[in-house]
Scaffold this motif. Structure first.
Motif, PDB file in Angstrom:
ATOM      1  N   ALA A  11      40.301  46.989  43.673  1.00  0.00           N
ATOM      2  CA  ALA A  11      39.571  46.150  44.810  1.00  0.00           C
ATOM      3  C   ALA A  11      38.163  46.121  44.611  1.00  0.00           C
ATOM      4  CB  ALA A  11      40.010  46.338  46.189  1.00  0.00           C
ATOM      5  N   ASP A  12      37.517  47.280  44.347  1.00  0.00           N
ATOM      6  CA  ASP A  12      35.998  47.102  44.133  1.00  0.00           C
ATOM      7  C   ASP A  12      35.729  46.408  42.834  1.00  0.00           C
ATOM      8  OD1 ASP A  12      35.691  48.734  46.352  1.00  0.00           O
ATOM      9  OD2 ASP A  12      36.119  50.544  45.464  1.00  0.00           O
ATOM     10  N   ARG A  14      37.353  44.076  41.411  1.00  0.00           N
ATOM     11  CA  ARG A  14      37.698  42.599  41.417  1.00  0.00           C
ATOM     12  C   ARG A  14      36.417  42.075  42.078  1.00  0.00           C
ATOM     13  NH1 ARG A  14      42.961  44.480  42.174  1.00  0.00           N
ATOM     14  NH2 ARG A  14      42.897  44.251  44.607  1.00  0.00           N
ATOM     15  N   ARG A  15      36.139  42.798  43.329  1.00  0.00           N
ATOM     16  CA  ARG A  15      34.814  42.357  44.000  1.00  0.00           C
ATOM     17  C   ARG A  15      33.430  42.287  43.238  1.00  0.00           C
ATOM     18  NH1 ARG A  15      37.240  44.963  48.365  1.00  0.00           N
ATOM     19  NH2 ARG A  15      36.162  46.971  47.958  1.00  0.00           N
ATOM     20  N   GLY A  18      33.958  39.365  40.872  1.00  0.00           N
ATOM     21  CA  GLY A  18      33.696  38.059  41.851  1.00  0.00           C
ATOM     22  C   GLY A  18      32.164  37.688  41.929  1.00  0.00           C
ATOM     23  N   ARG A  19      31.442  38.945  42.128  1.00  0.00           N
ATOM     24  CA  ARG A  19      30.006  39.004  42.244  1.00  0.00           C
ATOM     25  C   ARG A  19      29.032  38.305  41.202  1.00  0.00           C
ATOM     26  NH1 ARG A  19      29.179  43.821  43.181  1.00  0.00           N
ATOM     27  NH2 ARG A  19      28.269  44.394  41.144  1.00  0.00           N
ATOM     28  N   GLU A 320      31.160  50.885  37.768  1.00  0.00           N
ATOM     29  CA  GLU A 320      31.030  50.367  38.988  1.00  0.00           C
ATOM     30  C   GLU A 320      31.099  51.346  39.981  1.00  0.00           C
ATOM     31  OE1 GLU A 320      30.125  47.590  41.946  1.00  0.00           O
ATOM     32  OE2 GLU A 320      29.945  47.436  39.951  1.00  0.00           O
TER      33      GLU A 320
END
Length: 584
Positions: A11-12, A14-15, A18-19, A320
């Motif tokens: 999830a991190d 993917r975020r 997106g950022r 990340e």
């Protein structure tokens, strides 16, 4: 045993993706639009080819064929130009995004506490900053745009088959079911496998780096077999992880290659049956078969890039993951009231180890020169790390001006206390670049003064281009003593009020070390100097001497008083001079 840095959750990741997309949203939108137009232009050819077949069967002449063929040519040229433009935009988007990833990685690395980096080991951080960032860059520059292009083309091609005949479209999708089941099997296993492969690579880098940097120590203590065994175990683990990911790819691609042929075969059989009953024209059957034949190329690209995306996703998760690592104390820490350092009831133990410091109490007055001596393993280096704010005590306090040293803002800490060890580093670049790290606004006169302060101006002036001489493997080589002098010159430019020297002159010959220490003492007049040393001439010149034994501070006083006391320090002093202690 190293404690590797965190890894980001899916999830991190993917975020974060997106950022990065939102940060260059216009380019990403243009990339989507160009890919859609290119895919749409590519659909015209098979459809018009089917029209040509139907027109010829209906008695159409050469003029009709030529006109439709010219349209096919124009559409093919348009598809080529649009695809080229999309690739150009995609590459620029990828390079800009990669630059943001690199900048974030550097910022996060610099924000890490030194203790976190040391616990993780340089191998993990190096692997993330090189191999993992490179993998992410390859995906952003090549795999990402190609995957996007292929995905748009696949959707358009399948949509075109459904437009020709919904039954043929359904048959084509069902015939590809094997691909989707295999893909699901692969994706369930790939992330964990590639993360394990990345971790194994980090461990290999850590072990090889530590063995190379500590080669003299390994040789001195006869640890060659132990290090070879550790290296072989790490390499074997790396080999097993790589073989497992190879196994996943082998199964995945084998099923995929077989599945490519099925949709075309099924559509030709079903379409032939429909044509025989008059439910579909021959041109439509040919067009549908051509669409599915064209689908093989983008589908192959998708599946190839999905495989690469799993490796890249694991790399991105490791890059990340630094966002989840502990950060050095942020701004807002109170300013110290003065430069006095107080160590009160300090106890400290390393992970999975016994207690190294056991109730140490010490006060270092501003401007004092304190020498800390003692046998190896007494806790001297650990004390220096606590004084420099690299680690925090398990119990007790280490304060400067009443403020815990470990709580100081990193920039503030560098202006308060600087630790210089015998470990050194020459950065790629010129002599000037290596010095300006400590004080970017320094002029040439200040740089030469700093070099002179540590006795390095003589050899620096003999360099081909002086301060502009390139250093490093492809430039002018620097031995250990010159590299250490550069490190000390950076300390002079940083201008801290407290300087901790932990064997900082160990790589210098005795005469140069003596000269450098005296030069530093002259430059740092009025500043606090804490020297952790085995060369007892440093203790002789100090205002006070602290003796460490078994994690405790056992003696504290001037050189003369401690020699006269005939205690542990006196024994060290007489032993260093090859003397026998006399009667008290």
């Amino acid at each position: 045993m190293t404690a590797q840095l965190p890894v980001a959750e899916p999830a991190d990741v993917r975020r974060a993706a997106g950022r990065l997309i939102r940060a260059d949203g216009r380019a990403f939108t243009a990339l989507l639009a160009l890919n859609a137009l290119a895919a749409a232009a590519g659909l015209v050819g098979p459809w018009l080819l089917g029209r040509i077949i139907d027109e010829v069967r209906a008695g159409g002449g050469v003029d009709t064929v030529d006109r439709l063929a010219l349209i096919i040519l124009v559409c093919a040229l348009a598809q080529l130009l649009l695809a080229r433009a999309a690739r150009y935009v995609g590459h620029r988007f990828g390079e800009r995004t990669l630059a943001r990833v690199r900048e974030e990685f550097v910022d996060r690395t610099l924000a890490l506490p030194a203790s976190a980096v040391e616990r993780a080991g340089t191998g993990d951080l190096t692997a993330r900053g090189t191999a993992d960032v490179a993998m992410v860059g390859t995906t952003l520059r090549d795999a990402g745009p190609e995957l996007l292009i292929a995905s748009v083309q696949s959707l358009f091609l399948l949509g075109a088959v459904f437009v020709l005949d919904p039954l043929l479209g359904a048959c084509a999708v069902l015939a590809q079911a094997g691909i989707w089941f295999t893909l699901r099997w692969y994706l369930r296993r790939a992330r964990a496998a590639y993360l394990a492969e990345g971790a194994a690579t980090s461990e290999v880098a850590e072990i090889l780096g530590a063995t190379a940097s500590g080669a003299r120590t390994v040789e001195a203590f006869g640890l060659q077999r132990r290090r070879i065994t550790a290296s072989r175990e790490a390499l074997e683990t790396s080999r097993r992880t790589r073989m497992y990911t190879l196994y996943l790819r082998s199964v995945f691609f084998l099923v995929v290659e077989v599945s490519y042929v099925l949709p075309v075969v099924v559509v030709l059989l079903v379409g032939g049956a429909l044509h025989e009953r008059g439910a579909m024209s021959l041109g439509a059957v040919v067009a549908a078969a051509l669409y599915l034949r064209q689908l093989e190329s983008p589908l192959d690209t998708i599946l190839m890039r999905v495989e690469q995306l799993q490796s890249s996703s694991a790399s991105f998760a490791r890059v990340e993951g630094l966002s989840r690592a502990p950060r050095a104390t942020g701004s807002g820490s109170p300013a110290p009231a003065d430069d006095r350092i107080d160590v009160t009831g300090v106890r400290y133990s390393y992970d999975r180890g016994g207690e190294v410091l056991r109730g140490v109490d010490l006060t270092v007055r501003p401007g004092e020169r304190l020498a800390v001596v003692g046998p190896s393993g007494a806790g001297k280096t650990t004390l220096s790390r606590l004084l420099a704010g690299i680690d925090a005590p398990r119990s007790g306090t280490v304060t400067v001006g009443g403020v815990p040293v470990a709580d100081l803002d990193p920039e503030q800490l560098r202006r308060q206390v600087v630790l210089v060890t015998q470990e050194h580093h020459v950065f790629l670049g010129t002599v000037r670049d290596n010095l300006l790290i400590a004080e970017p606004s320094a002029g040439d006169a200040e740089l030469w003064a700093a070099l002179a302060a540590v006795g390095a101006d003589d050899w620096a002036q003999e360099l081909p281009a002086g301060l502009d001489t390139e250093l490093g493997p492809r430039g002018h080589g620097t031995d250990g003593s010159r590299a250490q002098q550069l490190a000390l010159a950076r300390v002079v430019l940083a201008d801290p009020h407290t300087l901790i020297l932990d064997e900082a002159t160990a790589l210098l010959d005795p005469a140069t070390a003596r000269h450098t220490e005296r030069a530093l003492a002259a430059v740092l007049e009025g500043r606090t100097v804490i020297a952790i040393a085995h060369r007892l001439h440093t203790a002789h010149d100090a205002d006070r001497v602290a003796v460490m034994e078994d994690g405790r501070l056992t003696e504290l006083g001037t050189h003369e008083s401690l020699v006269a006391a005939e205690g542990a320090y006196a024994a060290l002093w007489h032993s260093w001079h090859g003397e026998r202690p006399g009667p008290s």
